[in-house]
Design a protein around this motif. Structure first.
Motif, short mmCIF file in Angstrom:
data_model
loop_
_atom_site.label_atom_id
_atom_site.label_comp_id
_atom_site.label_asym_id
_atom_site.label_seq_id
_atom_site.Cartn_x
_atom_site.Cartn_y
_atom_site.Cartn_z
N LYS A 192 22.15 -0.51 20.43
CA LYS A 192 22.72 -0.70 21.77
C LYS A 192 22.29 -2.04 22.36
O LYS A 192 23.10 -2.79 22.90
CB LYS A 192 22.31 0.44 22.70
N LEU A 195 24.04 -4.88 20.40
CA LEU A 195 25.47 -4.94 20.70
C LEU A 195 25.73 -5.46 22.12
O LEU A 195 26.65 -6.26 22.34
CB LEU A 195 26.10 -3.56 20.53
N ILE A 196 24.92 -5.03 23.06
CA ILE A 196 25.06 -5.52 24.44
C ILE A 196 24.77 -7.02 24.49
O ILE A 196 25.41 -7.77 25.22
CB ILE A 196 24.12 -4.75 25.39
N THR A 198 25.49 -9.20 22.37
CA THR A 198 26.60 -10.01 21.86
C THR A 198 27.63 -10.33 22.95
O THR A 198 28.51 -11.17 22.74
CB THR A 198 27.33 -9.27 20.72
N TYR A 200 29.99 -8.55 23.74
CA TYR A 200 31.26 -7.91 23.41
C TYR A 200 31.27 -6.44 23.84
O TYR A 200 32.31 -5.79 23.83
CB TYR A 200 31.54 -8.00 21.91
N PHE A 201 30.09 -5.92 24.17
CA PHE A 201 29.97 -4.51 24.55
C PHE A 201 29.26 -4.39 25.89
O PHE A 201 28.46 -5.26 26.26
CB PHE A 201 29.15 -3.73 23.50
N LYS A 202 29.56 -3.33 26.58
CA LYS A 202 28.84 -2.97 27.79
C LYS A 202 28.67 -1.45 27.78
O LYS A 202 29.31 -0.75 26.99
CB LYS A 202 29.57 -3.42 29.04
N GLU A 203 27.80 -0.93 28.65
CA GLU A 203 27.56 0.51 28.69
C GLU A 203 28.87 1.27 28.80
O GLU A 203 29.67 1.00 29.69
CB GLU A 203 26.65 0.89 29.86
N GLY A 206 32.67 3.00 24.01
CA GLY A 206 32.75 2.15 22.83
C GLY A 206 31.39 1.76 22.30
O GLY A 206 31.15 1.77 21.08
N LEU A 207 30.48 1.42 23.20
CA LEU A 207 29.11 1.06 22.81
C LEU A 207 28.41 2.25 22.19
O LEU A 207 27.76 2.14 21.14
CB LEU A 207 28.33 0.57 24.03
N HIS A 208 28.52 3.42 22.82
CA HIS A 208 27.84 4.62 22.34
C HIS A 208 28.35 5.02 20.95
O HIS A 208 27.58 5.40 20.08
CB HIS A 208 28.04 5.77 23.33
N THR A 210 29.84 3.03 18.58
CA THR A 210 29.46 2.06 17.55
C THR A 210 27.98 2.17 17.21
O THR A 210 27.59 2.17 16.03
CB THR A 210 29.77 0.63 18.04
#
Length: 306
Positions: A192, A195-196, A198, A200-203, A206-208, A210
């Motif tokens: 998490k 990914l955050i 990068t 490209y993701f936020k809470e 989709g984040l959870h 991946t």
């Protein structure tokens, strides 16, 4: 005034519920995984050539409902094991987070190890029942235990083997739990963060999702050899006053001798197919429930509990 954090009692409750919801979906894969792990034991002819073959055989010979043999034990295990491990992990994660920043990598390992070992000890009786109930139909008729339900299993094990029988294979169960929790929870938290980072993701969902899939693969590779040892120890019988195995090291040596090195990862496909969705669903259910609870109670904290 609104509370600043989710109460620990709510975290424990939500953890157990999320585990039960996920188990309801993946129970068939858990049963196939257990059957695969005891197939070909001690050099015997393998009953199942592959996961697909196991699915087809079980469906043809036992029917669809057979995939949910032991579901009561599975749900009890989630209440005791998952509720405890995720409850402790999320509580300690919040406790050791400072100024909205999560614990260090080593801190996460310590938290995960603590949560896993305590939860595994508490959940072992349900685990023993689950292993026996999901593999019982694969035994010859005269060797089956024929437990009526999880409570009958708990009662009979206590009566026939003593209270300590409920903790059969407790050592490798705790060992597996520590490995699983470090691999699963720490890799989930780290994934998490990465990914955050990068951007490209936020809470969110989709984040959870991946992070959960990344975590499940790492956990499968790390924990399967311990899981197969646990499975065989928890279903073993006492023959002429002696147990079939002396411990998980003995299980590994017998497997290596009779079945080969890669047999330690026997049941990889159903294990990952079970662990992947279970990890994804458990974390998503838990994260969404905690997010919903914060909104309902007006909790302003945006820091993650995992």
């Amino acid at each position: 005034m609104a509370p600043q954090e989710i109460p620990n009692s709510v975290k424990f409750t939500m953890s157990g519920i999320s585990g039960c919801m996920a188990t309801g979906v993946v129970q068939p894969m858990d049963l196939v995984k257990n059957r695969m792990q005891v197939s070909g034991e001690r050099g015997a002819v393998r009953a199942h050539k592959s996961s697909f073959h196991a699915f087809v055989n079980i469906y043809k010979s036992e029917g669809f409902l057979a995939f949910y043999n032991g579901i009561g034990a599975g749900l009890l295990r989630q209440v005791l094991y998952t509720g405890t491990r995720l409850g402790i992990y999320t509580s300690l994660f919040t406790r050791f987070s400072k100024d909205g920043k999560p614990p260090s990598f080593l801190g996460k390992i310590g938290i995960a190890s603590t949560a896993g070992s305590i939860a595994a000890f508490i959940g072992t009786p349900a685990e023993v029942c689950l292993i026996r109930m999901t593999t019982d139909s694969a035994q010859p008729a005269e060797q089956r235990r024929n437990y009526k339900n999880v409570f009958d299993a708990l009662f009979r094990i206590t009566r026939e083997e003593g209270v300590t029988g409920l903790w059969s294979g407790c050592g490798p169960t705790i060992g597996r739990a520590v490995v699983v929790n470090i691999a699963q929870l720490v890799s989930y938290s780290q994934s998490k963060q990465i990914l955050i980072g990068t951007n490209y993701f936020k809470e969110g969902l989709g984040l959870h999702f991946t992070a959960s899939m990344m975590s499940a693969l790492i956990t499968t590779l790390a924990s399967l050899p311990l899981d197969i040892a646990k499975t065989r120890l928890q279903r073993m019988k006492i023959i002429d006053g002696k147990p079939e195995y002396r411990g998980f090291i003995n299980v590994w040596s017998v497997i290596l001798k009779n079945e080969g090195f890669f047999a330690l990862w026997k049941g990889f496909t159903p294990y990952y197919a079970r662990l992947g969705p279970h990890t994804v669903l458990t974390f998503i259910f838990l994260e969404q429930m905690m997010t919903g609870y914060k909104k309902f109670k007006g909790i302003e904290s945006t820091a993650s509990s995992m």
